[in-house]
Design a protein around this motif. Sequence first.
Motif, mmCIF file in Angstrom:
data_model
loop_
_atom_site.group_PDB
_atom_site.id
_atom_site.type_symbol
_atom_site.label_atom_id
_atom_site.label_comp_id
_atom_site.label_asym_id
_atom_site.label_seq_id
_atom_site.Cartn_x
_atom_site.Cartn_y
_atom_site.Cartn_z
ATOM 1 N N PHE A 282 35.641 30.907 13.757
ATOM 2 C CA PHE A 282 35.735 31.375 15.216
ATOM 3 C C PHE A 282 36.073 32.630 15.327
ATOM 4 O O PHE A 282 36.368 33.238 16.647
ATOM 5 C CB PHE A 282 36.995 30.557 15.796
ATOM 6 N N GLY A 283 36.155 33.580 14.477
ATOM 7 C CA GLY A 283 36.266 35.065 14.465
ATOM 8 C C GLY A 283 36.858 35.694 13.492
ATOM 9 O O GLY A 283 37.199 34.843 12.478
ATOM 10 N N PRO A 284 37.145 36.945 13.182
ATOM 11 C CA PRO A 284 37.588 37.813 12.162
ATOM 12 C C PRO A 284 39.035 37.167 11.951
ATOM 13 O O PRO A 284 39.818 36.719 12.744
ATOM 14 C CB PRO A 284 37.596 39.144 12.458
ATOM 15 N N GLU A 285 39.714 37.550 10.953
ATOM 16 C CA GLU A 285 40.991 37.088 10.718
ATOM 17 C C GLU A 285 41.974 38.018 11.348
ATOM 18 O O GLU A 285 43.041 37.443 11.770
ATOM 19 C CB GLU A 285 41.384 37.023 9.004
ATOM 20 N N LEU A 286 41.672 39.299 11.222
ATOM 21 C CA LEU A 286 42.592 40.491 11.717
ATOM 22 C C LEU A 286 44.074 40.227 11.407
ATOM 23 O O LEU A 286 45.096 40.446 12.034
ATOM 24 C CB LEU A 286 42.568 40.077 13.506
#
Length: 298
Positions: A282-286
């Motif tokens: 669902f997206g980068p971990e950040l």
Amino acid sequence: MENIVTTIIMILIVACMPVVSKGEEPVDTVKVVKKADEVVVTRKGTVTRLEATRMDSLQNGKYYIYEVDVRTSSPDEEYDLPDLWEMKLPFLPNDCDNCSGRRLRRQLTGFSHVYWGWRFNYNDRREVKNGFEVGVRDLVGVRWDHGPQTVGFSIGAGFGMMRFLAQDGFCYAKHGDALVFRKISEGIKVDKSRFDVWRFHIPVLLDVPLGKVGNFSIGGVANLNTYASSKTQTISGDERESVKYKHFQQRLFTADLFASLTIEGIGIYATWSPMSVFGAGFGPELKGWSIGVDLLTF
């Protein structure tokens, strides 16, 4: 505390008894200082002096001084004040369970840990620059301690936001419900591409006083990531285009480790964010850590 206030009133009554009995003059009226942290009573000759110290929320002392001069109504009469005041100092009851030094007290807090800092990512660095964060960790809260200059425990509620900037050559986009990165095509200039997360804070902290002006706080902060959006603004020739995305599938709950050191209400803080903002796919971990300015009270 009621015993302290009652004792102060008794001091004034005892000190003024000779005036009432000899001259039938009214007793002087002195303001009662509530929640005093320290009371000192001294007597020199006919003058009784009372000094009360009260600490405010910043641990700054406010001092109240009262003096009562007790004399006989007739200069021809002599009257010596008794040495026995019929009370025990320092105004503490025999039952130590009611002593202010041991009794757990509760007080409301607010506008604590106002912060602004830099956020450094230790993964996704190929596509994401270092960003920043700003907010109030403890907009309103409750603190428990045993009195001024004692270790306390607090829990509160606040809000804040963090911003992640895309690296040069990349921009944020959306694929389904996922946040993705796209490479910039030739001839297109990216003015800005950012991803913002708005969240509520629930800090649970241990506060350790350092003298009269310092404070060290350490604990955890639960974050409710309620809203996220991305915005990309590009320039192609004379045309300027802005694209905004929202309704991402970020994690609703993340947690940070937090520590701050303040002197006179101004200091620094550091946080470590070991939990990813997005789940797999669902997206980068950040994940990252941050450091910045922390205002203990605002």
